[in-house]
Design a protein around this motif. Structure first.
Motif, PDB file in Angstrom:
ATOM      1  N   ILE A 161       0.834  -1.206   0.000  1.00 58.50           N
ATOM      2  CA  ILE A 161       0.000   0.000   0.000  1.00 58.50           C
ATOM      3  C   ILE A 161       0.866   1.252   0.000  1.00 58.50           C
ATOM      4  CG2 ILE A 161      -1.598   1.347   1.433  1.00 58.50           C
ATOM      5  CD1 ILE A 161      -2.977  -1.260   2.120  1.00 58.50           C
ATOM      6  N   LEU A 162       1.938   1.240   0.796  1.00 60.17           N
ATOM      7  CA  LEU A 162       2.818   2.412   0.846  1.00 60.17           C
ATOM      8  C   LEU A 162       3.513   2.643  -0.499  1.00 60.17           C
ATOM      9  CD1 LEU A 162       4.367   1.938   4.403  1.00 60.17           C
ATOM     10  CD2 LEU A 162       2.550   3.519   3.710  1.00 60.17           C
ATOM     11  N   VAL A 163       3.958   1.567  -1.138  1.00 59.97           N
ATOM     12  CA  VAL A 163       4.604   1.697  -2.452  1.00 59.97           C
ATOM     13  C   VAL A 163       3.578   2.114  -3.498  1.00 59.97           C
ATOM     14  CG1 VAL A 163       5.755   0.380  -4.282  1.00 59.97           C
ATOM     15  CG2 VAL A 163       6.498   0.134  -1.919  1.00 59.97           C
ATOM     16  N   ALA A 164       2.358   1.598  -3.415  1.00 59.85           N
ATOM     17  CA  ALA A 164       1.313   1.974  -4.365  1.00 59.85           C
ATOM     18  C   ALA A 164       1.000   3.465  -4.273  1.00 59.85           C
ATOM     19  CB  ALA A 164       0.063   1.153  -4.120  1.00 59.85           C
ATOM     20  N   ALA A 165       0.992   4.018  -3.069  1.00 63.72           N
ATOM     21  CA  ALA A 165       0.751   5.448  -2.914  1.00 63.72           C
ATOM     22  C   ALA A 165       1.892   6.261  -3.524  1.00 63.72           C
ATOM     23  CB  ALA A 165       0.581   5.802  -1.443  1.00 63.72           C
ATOM     24  N   LEU A 166       3.113   5.782  -3.370  1.00 65.83           N
ATOM     25  CA  LEU A 166       4.256   6.464  -3.980  1.00 65.83           C
ATOM     26  C   LEU A 166       4.192   6.404  -5.495  1.00 65.83           C
ATOM     27  CD1 LEU A 166       6.875   7.945  -3.234  1.00 65.83           C
ATOM     28  CD2 LEU A 166       8.035   5.745  -3.353  1.00 65.83           C
ATOM     29  N   VAL A 167       3.810   5.253  -6.039  1.00 62.66           N
ATOM     30  CA  VAL A 167       3.681   5.107  -7.494  1.00 62.66           C
ATOM     31  C   VAL A 167       2.546   5.986  -8.014  1.00 62.66           C
ATOM     32  CG1 VAL A 167       3.080   3.462  -9.315  1.00 62.66           C
ATOM     33  CG2 VAL A 167       4.723   2.824  -7.564  1.00 62.66           C
TER      34      VAL A 167
ATOM     35  N   LEU B 292      -2.115   8.194  -0.490  1.00 63.35           N
ATOM     36  CA  LEU B 292      -2.375   7.029   0.348  1.00 63.35           C
ATOM     37  C   LEU B 292      -3.876   6.857   0.565  1.00 63.35           C
ATOM     38  CD1 LEU B 292      -0.954   4.804   1.973  1.00 63.35           C
ATOM     39  CD2 LEU B 292      -0.946   6.363   3.914  1.00 63.35           C
ATOM     40  N   GLY B 293      -4.568   7.953   0.829  1.00 62.89           N
ATOM     41  CA  GLY B 293      -6.020   7.900   0.974  1.00 62.89           C
ATOM     42  C   GLY B 293      -6.708   7.457  -0.305  1.00 62.89           C
ATOM     43  N   ALA B 294      -6.196   7.912  -1.449  1.00 60.99           N
ATOM     44  CA  ALA B 294      -6.782   7.511  -2.729  1.00 60.99           C
ATOM     45  C   ALA B 294      -6.589   6.019  -2.970  1.00 60.99           C
ATOM     46  CB  ALA B 294      -6.158   8.322  -3.865  1.00 60.99           C
ATOM     47  N   VAL B 295      -5.422   5.495  -2.624  1.00 62.44           N
ATOM     48  CA  VAL B 295      -5.165   4.058  -2.801  1.00 62.44           C
ATOM     49  C   VAL B 295      -6.083   3.248  -1.891  1.00 62.44           C
ATOM     50  CG1 VAL B 295      -3.450   2.244  -2.396  1.00 62.44           C
ATOM     51  CG2 VAL B 295      -2.799   4.302  -3.626  1.00 62.44           C
ATOM     52  N   LEU B 296      -6.216   3.650  -0.639  1.00 65.63           N
ATOM     53  CA  LEU B 296      -7.070   2.917   0.296  1.00 65.63           C
ATOM     54  C   LEU B 296      -8.544   2.999  -0.087  1.00 65.63           C
ATOM     55  CD1 LEU B 296      -5.352   3.802   3.689  1.00 65.63           C
ATOM     56  CD2 LEU B 296      -5.338   1.612   2.495  1.00 65.63           C
ATOM     57  N   LEU B 297      -8.999   4.200  -0.468  1.00 66.01           N
ATOM     58  CA  LEU B 297     -10.392   4.369  -0.866  1.00 66.01           C
ATOM     59  C   LEU B 297     -10.694   3.589  -2.141  1.00 66.01           C
ATOM     60  CD1 LEU B 297     -13.093   5.710  -0.234  1.00 66.01           C
ATOM     61  CD2 LEU B 297     -12.350   7.657  -1.615  1.00 66.01           C
TER      62      LEU B 297
ATOM     63  N   ILE C  22      -9.328   9.144  -8.081  1.00 62.45           N
ATOM     64  CA  ILE C  22      -8.237  10.093  -8.363  1.00 62.45           C
ATOM     65  C   ILE C  22      -8.808  11.456  -8.703  1.00 62.45           C
ATOM     66  CG2 ILE C  22      -6.448  10.648 -10.059  1.00 62.45           C
ATOM     67  CD1 ILE C  22      -5.759   7.655 -10.080  1.00 62.45           C
ATOM     68  N   ASN C  23      -9.850  11.502  -9.519  1.00 65.57           N
ATOM     69  CA  ASN C  23     -10.466  12.773  -9.879  1.00 65.57           C
ATOM     70  C   ASN C  23     -11.052  13.460  -8.657  1.00 65.57           C
ATOM     71  OD1 ASN C  23     -11.460  14.843 -11.555  1.00 65.57           O
ATOM     72  ND2 ASN C  23     -13.412  13.804 -11.753  1.00 65.57           N
ATOM     73  N   TYR C  24     -11.579  12.683  -7.732  1.00 69.50           N
ATOM     74  CA  TYR C  24     -12.215  13.242  -6.545  1.00 69.50           C
ATOM     75  C   TYR C  24     -11.205  13.697  -5.497  1.00 69.50           C
ATOM     76  CZ  TYR C  24     -15.112  13.491  -2.368  1.00 69.50           C
ATOM     77  OH  TYR C  24     -15.727  13.911  -1.230  1.00 69.50           O
ATOM     78  N   LEU C  25     -10.153  12.917  -5.249  1.00 72.30           N
ATOM     79  CA  LEU C  25      -9.250  13.203  -4.129  1.00 72.30           C
ATOM     80  C   LEU C  25      -7.992  13.994  -4.512  1.00 72.30           C
ATOM     81  CD1 LEU C  25      -9.209  10.027  -1.877  1.00 72.30           C
ATOM     82  CD2 LEU C  25     -10.260  12.228  -1.444  1.00 72.30           C
ATOM     83  N   LEU C  26      -7.415  13.691  -5.652  1.00 75.10           N
ATOM     84  CA  LEU C  26      -6.161  14.348  -6.022  1.00 75.10           C
ATOM     85  C   LEU C  26      -6.473  15.562  -6.890  1.00 75.10           C
ATOM     86  CD1 LEU C  26      -3.931  11.241  -6.774  1.00 75.10           C
ATOM     87  CD2 LEU C  26      -4.258  12.452  -4.631  1.00 75.10           C
TER      88      LEU C  26
END
Length: 143
Positions: free
Chosen positions: A25-31, A50-55, A92-96
């Motif tokens: 999860i941590l690497v996915a957020a970095l990617v 990180l929130g986007a990956v978890l959500l 991604i559109n919603y959070l980032l």
């Protein structure tokens, strides 16, 4: 009373799975941050990524359960991949957000998700090759 070797191995396996899950999860957020930087032009907050990956993970599980209930025999691999892509782009559109605080648009979010998935696939191939080489060398050394 001592602990059986099976219980010790099971505990070590569960700990290894937990470490791999959290590390993934941590690497996915970095990617995701890197993919967003490549497409949009600025790096989002790591916590937002990180929130986007978890959500996205939670939303994909819910969507997959709903698809499984609707299709009765479970969702096919291609359909679940499409659902993951579309849900990931929506999150991604919603959070980032863009630099000015507005949403980047669903088209750019789809492009970010595509770049994210390609980078993730390449990383998975590289990690898989490294693990295969390590275990292959260990298997050849066991003679």
């Amino acid at each position: 009373m001592g602990t059986s070797s099976f219980a010790a191995l099971a505990g070590m396996g569960m700990l290894a799975l937990l470490v791999m899950f959290v590390g993934g999860i941590l690497v996915a957020a970095l990617v995701l941050s890197l993919a967003f930087r490549l497409v949009v032009g600025h790096m989002p907050s790591y916590l937002r990524s990180l929130g986007a990956v978890l959500l996205t993970a939670v939303a994909v599980v819910v969507a997959s359960v709903v698809l499984g209930l609707v299709m009765h025999n479970g969702a096919s691999g291609l359909l679940s991949g499409v659902v993951q892509f579309l849900v990931g782009a929506a999150v991604i559109n919603y959070l980032l957000l863009a630099q000015n605080g507005s949403q980047i648009g669903y088209g750019k979010a789809c492009l970010v998700e595509l770049v994210y998935m390609v980078i993730g696939f390449v990383l998975a191939l590289i990690i898989g090759l490294i693990v295969a080489m390590v275990f292959g060398a260990a298997m050849f050394g066991m003679h």
